[in-house]
Scaffold this active site. Structure first.
Site, mmCIF file in Angstrom:
data_model
loop_
_atom_site.group_PDB
_atom_site.id
_atom_site.type_symbol
_atom_site.label_atom_id
_atom_site.label_comp_id
_atom_site.label_asym_id
_atom_site.label_seq_id
_atom_site.Cartn_x
_atom_site.Cartn_y
_atom_site.Cartn_z
ATOM 1 N N ARG A 1 -71.139 39.461 20.718
ATOM 2 C CA ARG A 1 -70.426 40.653 20.247
ATOM 3 C C ARG A 1 -68.946 40.431 19.990
ATOM 4 N NH1 ARG A 1 -74.677 42.547 22.537
ATOM 5 N NH2 ARG A 1 -74.280 40.769 23.862
ATOM 6 N N THR A 2 -68.273 39.829 20.976
ATOM 7 C CA THR A 2 -66.818 39.712 20.837
ATOM 8 C C THR A 2 -66.501 38.824 19.646
ATOM 9 O OG1 THR A 2 -66.666 39.989 23.210
ATOM 10 C CG2 THR A 2 -64.693 39.209 22.089
ATOM 11 N N LYS B 1 -61.637 13.769 22.411
ATOM 12 C CA LYS B 1 -60.897 12.503 22.312
ATOM 13 C C LYS B 1 -59.751 12.472 23.315
ATOM 14 C CE LYS B 1 -61.476 12.323 17.279
ATOM 15 N NZ LYS B 1 -60.678 12.482 16.057
ATOM 16 N N ARG C 1 -61.502 32.615 23.540
ATOM 17 C CA ARG C 1 -62.285 32.898 24.747
ATOM 18 C C ARG C 1 -62.550 31.575 25.453
ATOM 19 N NH1 ARG C 1 -67.819 36.294 25.552
ATOM 20 N NH2 ARG C 1 -66.278 37.950 25.449
ATOM 21 N N HIS D 1 -60.319 40.695 30.119
ATOM 22 C CA HIS D 1 -60.925 40.849 28.793
ATOM 23 C C HIS D 1 -60.262 42.080 28.164
ATOM 24 C CE1 HIS D 1 -63.701 40.634 25.588
ATOM 25 N NE2 HIS D 1 -64.849 40.650 26.229
HETATM 26 C C1 NCD Z 1 -68.808 40.814 28.440
HETATM 27 C C2 NCD Z 1 -68.054 39.525 28.708
HETATM 28 O O1 NCD Z 1 -68.217 38.559 27.995
HETATM 29 O O2 NCD Z 1 -67.278 39.555 29.661
HETATM 30 N N1 NCD Z 1 -69.419 40.816 27.199
HETATM 31 C C3 NCD Z 1 -68.674 41.220 26.140
HETATM 32 O O3 NCD Z 1 -67.627 40.659 25.841
HETATM 33 N N2 NCD Z 1 -69.103 42.291 25.477
HETATM 34 C C4 NCD Z 1 -69.671 41.230 29.543
HETATM 35 C C5 NCD Z 1 -70.694 40.283 30.099
HETATM 36 O O4 NCD Z 1 -70.864 39.164 29.632
HETATM 37 O O5 NCD Z 1 -71.355 40.716 31.044
#
Ligand code: NCD
Length: 346
Positions: A74-75, A103, A124, A157
């Protein structure tokens, strides 16, 4: 914890009001309200072909790097599509084995390299604090680009917290907004970065009460509780959903974050006690909402999806609009879009 990014928040309208997005604690009520309003504005503009083309012509010369070395559906997709809605072109690295880090290139050198080619880095990582390191690095070089934290370990997040605020704000629009609401957060609160970040934003709302529902070994961490206490936000902790269910205006459900297990400790939890199904729906207020950052495990019975209080699929889509709003604000186009001559409803 870092406060990197705070120095970029400015009241002056000619200055972008956001640069790095690293830590949710830098947001204030005015900026949250403005981002929610902008997300709604963009969502409505995008409904017509004319509006969608207008949006696509806002940032066609900008480029984004999506550096996602921790799994994401999703993100990643919502940022990718938020960029495309605004005409921003995207590059991506999702598998660290395809980058020069194999490397032996340092994390810092990799980030600096991305910044040579793009105008924003969205990242991320599995490790906490990495986005903050990247932002600090950017602040020390001649051509800094903004860094957006799209999830840093089990730490923070921030853009998920923004889309969660947007979902709460929309859901309670006819009922006085988020102020005064009772918000339950359930599941693995210890290792879930979404509930940690969302808790931080609660200081921007009046008279909110939080109810943390978690198995004792996975209770909310002391740093978040200290922050809530410092800002006078009321919270209680319980292991018994049944005791608190009828009081809740929102129930934010999370999954066990078993990817962080060292010795299978998630398996010791009886997840049925921290789950929502038809029995829980029967005791939830008729106008309460159920949220989940997704992906879900067994903690939400798919039978709940058809209930009018299930908000998680709308929450997922809200994420894309909120990320468009964040990008517009970073690139200083928020006022222009607000003033654009499109019908208020489309
Ligand atoms: C969440 C995450 O990655 O922290 N997912 C997301 O970004 N929608 C929640 C999760 O993984 O439980």
């Amino acid at each position: 914890m870092t406060d990197v990014g705070a120095e970029h928040l400015s009241a002056a309208s000619e200055q972008p009001r956001l640069f790095h997005v690293i830590d949710p604690r830098v947001f204030d009520r005015r900026l949250l309200d403005d981002l929610c309003e902008l997300a709604t504005r963009v969502r409505r503009i995008a409904k017509s072909r004319e509006g969608a083309l207008y949006l696509q012509n806002l940032l066609p010369t900008r480029r984004a790097m999506l550096y996602f070395t921790q799994p994401s559906t999703r993100t990643f997709l919502s940022f990718n599509n938020a960029c495309h809605i605004l005409g921003i072109r995207t590059s991506e690295i999702r598998d660290p084995s395809t980058s020069s880090e194999v490397k032996g290139e340092s994390f810092e050198d990799s980030i600096r390299t991305f910044s040579s080619y793009v105008d924003v880095i969205i990242m991320r990582t599995r490790e906490p604090g990495r986005a903050a390191v990247a932002a600090r690095l950017m602040d020390s070089i001649p051509r800094p680009v903004p860094v957006i934290n799209a999830g840093s370990g089990s730490d923070q997040h921030p853009t998920q917290a923004l889309l969660d605020i947007y979902t709460l704000d929309r859901s309670f629009a006819e009922r006085g907004g988020i102020d005064g609401k009772v918000i339950g957060m359930m599941g693995d609160l210890k290792r879930g970065r979404t509930v940690r970040s969302l808790s931080y934003l609660m200081k921007c709302y009046r008279d909110v009460r939080l109810v943390f529902i978690a198995p004792a070994p996975f209770a909310m961490q002391p740093d978040v509780k200290a922050h809530l206490a410092e800002h006078g936000i009321e919270f209680i902790e319980t292991e018994r959903l049944d005791d608190v269910l009828p009081e809740l205006d929102a129930l934010y459900v999370t999954r066990m974050q078993s990817e962080w297990d060292i010795a299978g400790e998630s398996r010791s939890v009886d997840i049925r006690r921290f789950s929502v199904g038809p029995a829980q729906l029967a005791r939830l207020k008729p106008d309460a909402i159920i949220m989940h950052p997704l992906p879900r495990g067994p903690e939400i019975d798919p039978a709940v999806d058809a209930d009018h209080r299930a908000m998680y699929w709308r929450q997922e889509r809200n994420g894309m609009w909120m990320r468009v709003a964040v990008l517009l604000t970073i690139f200083g186009l928020d006022q222009e879009v607000r003033a654009a001559d499109f019908p208020a409803d489309g």
